[in-house]
Design a protein around this motif. Structure first.
Motif, PDB file in Angstrom:
ATOM      1  N   THR A 106      94.736 105.925  22.035  1.00 26.55           N
ATOM      2  CA  THR A 106      96.018 105.325  21.664  1.00 26.55           C
ATOM      3  C   THR A 106      97.107 105.809  22.606  1.00 26.55           C
ATOM      4  O   THR A 106      97.653 105.045  23.397  1.00 26.55           O
ATOM      5  CB  THR A 106      96.392 105.679  20.217  1.00 26.55           C
ATOM      6  N   THR A 133     100.217  95.192  21.754  1.00 27.97           N
ATOM      7  CA  THR A 133      99.810  96.533  21.327  1.00 27.97           C
ATOM      8  C   THR A 133     101.004  97.290  20.777  1.00 27.97           C
ATOM      9  O   THR A 133     100.943  97.908  19.713  1.00 27.97           O
ATOM     10  CB  THR A 133      99.237  97.316  22.520  1.00 27.97           C
ATOM     11  N   ILE A 187      95.024  98.441  18.538  1.00 22.69           N
ATOM     12  CA  ILE A 187      95.907  99.157  19.457  1.00 22.69           C
ATOM     13  C   ILE A 187      95.062  99.767  20.563  1.00 22.69           C
ATOM     14  O   ILE A 187      95.448  99.829  21.721  1.00 22.69           O
ATOM     15  CB  ILE A 187      96.685 100.260  18.707  1.00 22.69           C
TER      16      ILE A 187
END
Ligand code: HEM
Ligand SMILES: [Cu+2]
Lengths: 251, 605, 110
Positions: B113, B237, B301
């Motif tokens: 992430t 995202t 994501i």
């Protein structure tokens, strides 16, 4: 935030583009400066935080057979002794917060006119409103705490005919297990506390905005966009209160 | 109002570098490399921090794979290295649980992430849309530093006497809510929660910045539908992060209340050591809902940035326009939307309302549609292309392979009825490692090999990259493919040992193979690390546009200047995918090349 | 940020608009509280709660539209803020169903 590091010397020499628009490039489809875009989307994000809390509240409340009636829980008023005034105090709090929001809108409007004193004047009242709201909340909390409410302990239980009844811990003693649904206190303190934390942050930010205005920071900058952003945050706090009010005091 | 006369720091760069010769910042080492406000430097910082985390997370997986492969052996040398985690040469069960928890947390949040988005959003967004920097460089730097602080806290938790958090990366209560339930549920869990809150702050600072940069700072001509797919993917995202992470914060805050104030949001009917506890009226399932409201969007994501980069890389190295540019964008949008309404497919077996489960099954299966659109578009893009078999290209193809293999098993799991058998088995582990873990890593590697020249002005070594790819690709399938069979046979995930189940003895050999493959793949990554750091200093100097790509970043000076372009920012006239255009002598036309008269008349029709 | 200097009339109109909304918000709140006190004890929850919810959403519209000035922004911008709220709508439904189910579970164990 970006504006803080602003540099002024250069702009006379070159025709510089607006900050909301790259270097004279493509316009934002939103037609809003990047600073305000960020603030708005941050608030959207924060709205999800609060919604998650309130949705968790709904879930837990639906999971319970019985829930205290707000009219019987929130019925105290300062200086009124034992008179019961259901919803009275919280209506005042709501009104204070709405007014505070209005004052800040007025500050923003004066900012558009580059009226420094106007901004300061309305900002001052806005801050005062916020502080008053916090004071009210503190009073309400301490009143409930004095009645024996805790995040893990609830003195409002299901009495005869399902009526909300106060377990008087001072006279009846404190039972081992919470008389009423524990989740009630936990949710109330948790969510109004989180909202109060936002109010507190907002008041601090507004105080900063007040002094920055007084110092002429925005005047020099040529615009009061920062006050607008503070205003957005402040109205959001008011907006959240509408739903906290709905969830805890009305429903 | 006088907006025309306002300047933000953004434009201060312009003036300081573009026009105003006499006015230079003096830059020290610290301001240039440590507390830098330049998006390219911040991107590199995210990348290198992420690499450190990936090594730590990978090392942890090696340790618990050794336990799973050889549950009866002792390893005195590991005890010498890792001390308290081992007794008599064997990994302690508590340490095992801490290790899998930290492995998951580190890989999902810190590497795939923060570091994946952080690196490529920072490096690519301003360069590809034609901006001098992010909308707010300061917030950008803060985003990185919050990530660092969060990381330091998480890292520190590993060294607590009671060990790091050990409730799994999904930290379900009551294990995570009651400190007395396991050693890792004490201080380790508290630090985990604190670190995650700071992590969310970092994500929000970054995400808000990426969104407003993309909306507000595009150069002339860079309309939304001329943006490269990388930027589109990073845009969505960021939006997913902005909308889903706050819900995790809510869930975590309530969990913190349960831990510290004695509330019972997630607790009810708890008896510890025969003593009933006062917790009443809460529900652990509520936590799972809040967690997965983030958790499922979170997997997108992780994967969307990789998807965006792979789309770009496949087009560049196959020398063909991307197939279905708009379809790609709308499938990203579709994935974003569907990603928010399917979360409870992780909870089919948790005791949710079975009727609700079937609604979630329906939504979940819909995700297969946009996913399939993307897969077909990638395949069609390279179909009959003039393939340049470069390291970025093979990793991008590896990504597509992994995404297909793992995506198909997702469809199995998405059916609530089939999930009764498969939930909490190694089948799930196989599914998400292939579709998310390995695929996203492949996307990341593809991105690094592709944009390394733009980041460091040099090329990476190709032969080392091929070896790196071969071992990683084969090794990853060797690790995770067999896990499907274990899962189908019912081997539960997150167990310290399966010695007590005689039926699982058949998998002893398979477990050893998996563990050996895992160890080899782990060490193969050092080929990449050596290549990376060696190339930063000693790699072949890159030319201006080593891959002959169309996007704007390849017009910015190789040495990477503050403000990205000398003089004016190039103007954009066309989309990013004019490769092998018939009638054009070179096989690519950069975005800043004006339309020819012929093209203009074509466009009019 | 508006790009032009406001004329005196525009300014006056804006200020008047704000005070008008203030009055509306106050009235809605008073109506809500009065309903809660007068009708609340007599009418069932399934009538009262939707009423409160609608009144609150109306208040929200006024705050967002006028105080936060969203009414005057571009439509895409409004949509970009409004559409994500549908995720919350689904969350409310799903969590609500779960709450009702929890009702069964919680009282299963005595
Ligand atoms: C066709 C698309 C997909 C479907 C239908 C699907 C479905 C599912 C289902 C139903 C589960 C829960 C299994 C269980 O716990 O019993 C699951 C787990 C998981 N999936 Fe997927 N998935 C899909 C694609 C993806 C993608 C693209 C990613 C990541 C990029 C992903 C990441 C994960 C992760 C991380 C888990 C496990 C989390 C955990 O329990 O620790 N999935 N998937
Ligand atoms: Cu999922």
């Amino acid at each position: 935030m970006a504006e803080v590091l602003e540099i002024k010397e250069h702009h006379t020499a070159h025709q510089l583009p607006t900050p909301d628009n790259g270097e004279g490039g493509e316009k934002s489809p939103m037609n809003i400066s990047y600073g305000k875009t960020m603030m708005w989307y941050f608030l959207l994000s924060d709205a999800f935080t609060f919604s998650a809390f309130l949705i968790a509240y709904a879930c837990l409340r639906l999971g319970h057979k019985w829930w205290p009636n707000p009219n019987d829980v929130f019925n105290a008023m300062p200086f009124m002794g034992h008179h019961k005034i259901p919803m009275g105090f919280v209506s005042i709090m709501t009104f204070i917060l709405i007014m505070s929001s209005v004052f800040v809108v007025r500050a923003v409007q004066e900012g558009h006119r580059m009226n420094k004193n106007g901004v300061m004047y309305w900002m001052f009242w806005g801050i005062l409103g916020g502080a008053a709201f916090l004071g009210c909340q503190a009073w309400e909390w301490q009143h409930l705490l004095a009645e024996g409410m805790r995040p893990f302990y609830n003195v409002f239980y299901e009495g005869k005919d399902g009526l909300t009844t106060l377990w008087n811990i001072h006279e009846q003693g404190k039972p081992m297990f919470s008389p009423g649904p524990v989740a009630f206190g936990a949710l109330f303190f948790g969510i109004t506390g989180f909202h109060g934390f936002h109010v507190f942050t907002g008041v601090c930010l507004n105080i900063w905005g007040f002094f920055a205005t007084a110092n002429g920071t925005f005047e020099k900058r040529g615009h009061y966009e920062m006050i607008e952003k503070l205003g957005l945050y402040w109205h959001f706090v008011d907006l959240v209160w509408v739903f906290v009010f709905l969830a805890f005091y009305l429903m | 109002m006088e907006t025309l006369h306002t300047v933000t720091e953004q434009h201060a760069h312009t003036t300081a570098h573009g026009h105003d010769g006499g006015h230079h910042h003096t830059e020290t080492f610290i301001s240039k490399y440590i507390f830098s406000l330049d998006h390219k430097t911040i991107g590199k910082q995210f990348l290198i921090t992420g690499m450190i985390w990936a090594v730590i997370g990978g090392l942890f997986s090696v340790l618990f794979r050794i336990q799973l492969g050889w549950p009866d052996e002792t390893f005195p040398f590991l005890e010498r290295m890792f001390g308290a985690w081992y007794t008599d040469g064997k990994l302690n069960p508590e340490a095992y649980y801490s290790l899998i928890t930290m492995h998951g947390t580190i890989m999902v949040f810190f590497v795939l992430t923060a570091s994946l988005s952080g690196t490529f959003a920072n490096v690519l967004i301003p360069l590809q849309i034609g901006a001098r920097d992010m909308a707010s460089p300061l917030m950008n730097a803060l985003s990185y530093w919050f990530f660092v602080i969060s990381g330091i806290i998480m890292f520190a938790s590993i060294f607590l006497p009671t060990g790091a958090a050990s409730a799994g990366w999904t930290i379900y209560p009551p294990l995570s809510a009651l400190p007395q339930t396991s050693p890792g549920s004490g201080d380790g869990m508290s630090l985990w929660l604190l670190a995650m809150v700071l992590f969310v702050v970092s994500t929000l600072l970054g995400g808000l910045n990426y969104v407003s940069t993309i909306l507000n700072m595009r150069t002339k001509g860079m309309s939304l539908f001329k943006m490269p797919l990388t930027v589109w993917a990073l845009f969505f995202t960021a939006i997913i992060g902005i909308l889903s992470f706050p819900v995790l914060v809510s869930g975590v805050v309530l969990l913190i209340f349960d831990r510290t104030l004695g509330t019972s949001f997630y607790l009810s009917h708890i008896v510890i050591g025969g003593v009933p506890q006062p917790y009443a009226g809460g529900s652990p399932i509520l936590f799972q809902h809040l967690f997965w409201f983030l958790g499922h969007p979170e997997v997108y994501i992780v994967i969307l940035p990789a998807m965006g980069m792979v789309s770009e890389i496949l087009a560049v190295h196959a020398r063909k326009p991307i197939f279905g540019y708009k379809a790609m964008i709308f499938s990203i949008l579709g994935i974003t939307i569907l990603g928010f309404i399917v979360w409870a497919h992780h909870m089919f077996m948790a005791g949710i309302n079975p009727f609700l489960g079937s609604v979630f099954t329906f939504f979940t299966l819909l995700i297969a549609i946009p996913s399939a659109v993307k897969v077909f578009n990638w395949i069609t893009t390279i179909w009959k292309g003039n393939l340049h078999i470069t390291p970025p290209f093979i990793f991008a193809v590896g990504f597509v392979s992994m995404f297909i293999s793992g995506g198909l098993t997702g469809i199995w799991l998405g059916n609530s009825t089939i999930d009764i058998q498969l939930h909490d088995t190694y089948f799930v582990v196989a599914h998400f490692h292939i579709v998310m873990g390995i695929a996203a890593f492949f996307g990341m590697f593809a991105g690094i090999y592709h944009w390394f020249p733009r980041m460091f002005g040099r090329m990476m070594n190709t032969n080392l990259a091929y070896i790196h790819f071969a071992i990683t690709f084969v090794g990853s399938y060797l690790i995770f493919w067999p896990m499907h069979f274990q899962g189908l046979a019912g081997v539960p995930r997150r167990y310290y040992t399966n010695n007590n189940f005689e039926i699982f003895a058949v998998f002893n050999g398979m477990n050893k193979v998996i563990s050996i493959a895992a160890i080899i793949v782990f060490f193969a990554q050092f080929l990449f690390l050596v290549n990376f750091f060696w190339s930063i200093f000693k790699g072949k100097k890159s030319t201006q546009n080593p891959w002959n790509a169309n996007t704007l970043e390849w017009t910015s000076p190789v040495e990477g200047i503050h403000g990205n372009w000398h003089g004016d920012i190039p103007e954009v006239h066309r989309w990013a995918y004019d490769y092998s255009r018939p009638g054009n002598e070179s096989d690519f036309i950069p975005q800043n090349v004006p339309l020819t008269d012929k093209e203009k008349t074509e466009a009019d029709h | 940020m508006s790009d032009h200097q406001l004329t005196e009339e525009e300014y006056k109109a804006q200020v008047a608009g704000v005070w008008k909304v203030t009055v509306i918000l106050s009235i809605v709140t008073v109506v809500e509280v009065a309903a809660a006190l007068i009708l609340g004890p007599h009418l069932p929850k399934w009538i009262m709660n939707p009423f409160y919810a609608i009144a609150s959403i109306a208040k929200a519209f006024f705050i967002i539209g006028e105080f936060m000035h969203l009414k005057y922004e571009k439509r895409v911008f409004m949509l970009s803020l409004g559409l994500p709220l549908f995720f919350l709508l689904w969350a409310i439904i799903a969590f609500g169903v779960e709450g009702n189910y929890l009702h069964k579970l919680l009282y299963l164990i005595k």
